[in-house]
Design an enzyme around this catalytic site. Sequence first.
Site, PDB file in Angstrom:
ATOM      1  N   HIS A 100      32.080   8.080 -11.058  1.00 22.43           N
ATOM      2  CA  HIS A 100      32.846   8.787 -12.098  1.00 22.43           C
ATOM      3  C   HIS A 100      33.968   9.614 -11.481  1.00 22.43           C
ATOM      4  O   HIS A 100      34.397  10.619 -12.054  1.00 22.43           O
ATOM      5  CB  HIS A 100      31.938   9.646 -12.981  1.00 22.43           C
ATOM      6  CG  HIS A 100      31.102   8.819 -13.923  1.00 22.43           C
ATOM      7  ND1 HIS A 100      31.418   8.619 -15.246  1.00 22.43           N
ATOM      8  CD2 HIS A 100      29.977   8.081 -13.695  1.00 22.43           C
ATOM      9  CE1 HIS A 100      30.509   7.821 -15.805  1.00 22.43           C
ATOM     10  NE2 HIS A 100      29.623   7.471 -14.874  1.00 22.43           N
ATOM     11  N   THR A 101      34.425   9.186 -10.335  1.00 20.60           N
ATOM     12  CA  THR A 101      35.580   9.827  -9.703  1.00 20.60           C
ATOM     13  C   THR A 101      36.852   9.022  -9.971  1.00 20.60           C
ATOM     14  O   THR A 101      37.944   9.571  -9.877  1.00 20.60           O
ATOM     15  CB  THR A 101      35.367   9.931  -8.179  1.00 20.60           C
ATOM     16  OG1 THR A 101      34.869   8.673  -7.715  1.00 20.60           O
ATOM     17  CG2 THR A 101      34.367  11.021  -7.831  1.00 20.60           C
ATOM     18  N   ASP A 102      36.712   7.739 -10.319  1.00 20.19           N
ATOM     19  CA  ASP A 102      37.933   6.905 -10.409  1.00 20.19           C
ATOM     20  C   ASP A 102      38.875   7.373 -11.505  1.00 20.19           C
ATOM     21  O   ASP A 102      40.074   7.500 -11.294  1.00 20.19           O
ATOM     22  CB  ASP A 102      37.598   5.399 -10.511  1.00 20.19           C
ATOM     23  CG  ASP A 102      36.781   4.968 -11.704  1.00 20.19           C
ATOM     24  OD1 ASP A 102      36.282   5.840 -12.449  1.00 20.19           O
ATOM     25  OD2 ASP A 102      36.642   3.739 -11.902  1.00 20.19           O
TER      26      ASP A 102
ATOM     27  N   SER B 207      30.764 -20.835 -21.697  1.00 19.97           N
ATOM     28  CA  SER B 207      30.024 -19.999 -20.747  1.00 19.97           C
ATOM     29  C   SER B 207      28.570 -20.417 -20.737  1.00 19.97           C
ATOM     30  O   SER B 207      27.957 -20.566 -21.799  1.00 19.97           O
ATOM     31  CB  SER B 207      30.130 -18.529 -21.149  1.00 19.97           C
ATOM     32  OG  SER B 207      29.126 -17.798 -20.470  1.00 19.97           O
TER      33      SER B 207
ATOM     34  N   GLY C 290      24.800  -6.364 -17.609  1.00 19.98           N
ATOM     35  CA  GLY C 290      24.220  -5.093 -18.040  1.00 19.98           C
ATOM     36  C   GLY C 290      23.436  -4.370 -16.966  1.00 19.98           C
ATOM     37  O   GLY C 290      22.605  -3.518 -17.276  1.00 19.98           O
TER      38      GLY C 290
ATOM     39  N   GLY D  66      25.067  -2.851 -14.314  1.00 20.75           N
ATOM     40  CA  GLY D  66      25.974  -1.932 -13.636  1.00 20.75           C
ATOM     41  C   GLY D  66      26.552  -2.515 -12.363  1.00 20.75           C
ATOM     42  O   GLY D  66      26.972  -1.770 -11.476  1.00 20.75           O
TER      43      GLY D  66
ATOM     44  N   SER E 224      29.663  -7.058 -13.951  1.00 23.37           N
ATOM     45  CA  SER E 224      29.799  -8.431 -14.447  1.00 23.37           C
ATOM     46  C   SER E 224      31.085  -8.571 -15.262  1.00 23.37           C
ATOM     47  O   SER E 224      31.727  -9.621 -15.239  1.00 23.37           O
ATOM     48  CB  SER E 224      28.585  -8.820 -15.284  1.00 23.37           C
ATOM     49  OG  SER E 224      28.395  -7.898 -16.329  1.00 23.37           O
ATOM     50  N   SER E 225      31.502  -7.526 -15.956  1.00 22.56           N
ATOM     51  CA  SER E 225      32.736  -7.614 -16.763  1.00 22.56           C
ATOM     52  C   SER E 225      33.950  -7.780 -15.866  1.00 22.56           C
ATOM     53  O   SER E 225      34.807  -8.640 -16.110  1.00 22.56           O
ATOM     54  CB  SER E 225      32.961  -6.359 -17.608  1.00 22.56           C
ATOM     55  OG  SER E 225      31.806  -5.982 -18.249  1.00 22.56           O
TER      56      SER E 225
ATOM     57  N   ASP F 291      36.185  -0.847 -10.595  1.00 23.28           N
ATOM     58  CA  ASP F 291      35.472  -2.126 -10.594  1.00 23.28           C
ATOM     59  C   ASP F 291      36.410  -3.300 -10.341  1.00 23.28           C
ATOM     60  O   ASP F 291      36.131  -4.180  -9.516  1.00 23.28           O
ATOM     61  CB  ASP F 291      34.725  -2.318 -11.915  1.00 23.28           C
ATOM     62  CG  ASP F 291      33.661  -1.249 -12.104  1.00 23.28           C
ATOM     63  OD1 ASP F 291      33.387  -0.513 -11.142  1.00 23.28           O
ATOM     64  OD2 ASP F 291      33.123  -1.132 -13.216  1.00 23.28           O
TER      65      ASP F 291
END
Length: 389
Positions: A40-42, A73, A128, A130, A133-134, A178
């Site tokens: 949570h720094t990005d 998919s 899902g 973390g 995958s997105s 990411d």
Amino acid sequence: MTGPTGDVVERATVGFTDQYDAPAAGLWAAPGRVNLIGEHTDYNDGFVLPFALPMRTVVAADRRDDERWTVWSELSGETIDFDADDVAEPGRVTGWGAYVAGVVWALRDAGHAVPGARLAIASDVPLGSGLSSSAALESAVLAALLDLAGLELPAERLPRLAQRAENVYVGAPTGIMDQSAVIRCRVGHALFLDCRDESVEHIPFDLDAAGLTVLVIDSRAPHRHADGEYAARRRSCEAAAEALGVPALRDVTVDQLDAALARLDDTETRRRVRHVVTEDQRVLDTVALLRAGRVRDIGPLLTASHVSMRDDFEITVPEIDTAVEAALSAGALGARMTGGGFGGCVLALVESDRADAVSDAVRAAYAERNYTAPTTVPVLPAPGATRLR
Ligand code: GAF
């Protein structure tokens, strides 16, 4: 971390041929990632240190002559189809297809002509958990579409395009880590990324040489960062930066922290700020140790990061804390949740000859609490997105 079996490249290749009755023009892959430290720094313009995973998303693709995109998919088993109208503005394609349509939209929005295409997608990156995958999906599709379009963009511009697909088209307010990790990481290295100017340094992270292993432990507690909690943390950080009169929390150093906290009257906001400011420093300290070849010594920083996420940023869940505590009790040098939080994965740095004992200890702690059994996988830093053929 279970999923379809067999080689992922083969599955994408065969999936394409089965769907479209023709061989693909090419194959592109993008990995998942774990973040070694810097959570949570990005989106606070700070520092992160992810590395790419050996698990990959593979896209087989070819061009179409019209402005349509057809996407199969293996994960849903469905084929979706969208056209230029659907990518004229964000939000028209929903579900997993939004990540693909979002990339087409982002490219077109940036002024690039994107040819229609047929795509087949297979993936070993668990959904899902973390592990991005997105970003793997967006980045593999982006690599494919750029090549099919004959576009050569500098690698450093690609993460923002993929991120815009997720932020604007899908509507998830994530930072730049990411997509940067998935696109820019190198084998055997962690990626030290300054999220303000997007400069990177590839930091050697040779676990094998040090006799160490990173275990990725899937907590099996589902992780959702598109939901309210992630957005709430982000809003809270942005409001704190504004209250402190700085562009972003990155501009507060640990030396200035006490004075900054004294200027905030809300205790929850103070905790959020403390996490971000100390986490940035932990990334810098970790990088300094790795540059000095002191891999073993980063353990306490990883664990301190976890404590900060648990107590100050409040983004862990009981399964995650259990996995971290059990790993540490069994001799891990350091352990922390990785990724956006509220579930997902834990990483533990362990002496290689303790890896089995640490895995067993986490499984036993889970069994005692009747949690769904976790999976543990040893990982080494893998390469970023690439064309396979
Ligand atoms: C998620 C987001 F996508 C990243 O941008 C980052 O904020 C991360 O959570 C937390 O470090 O993975």
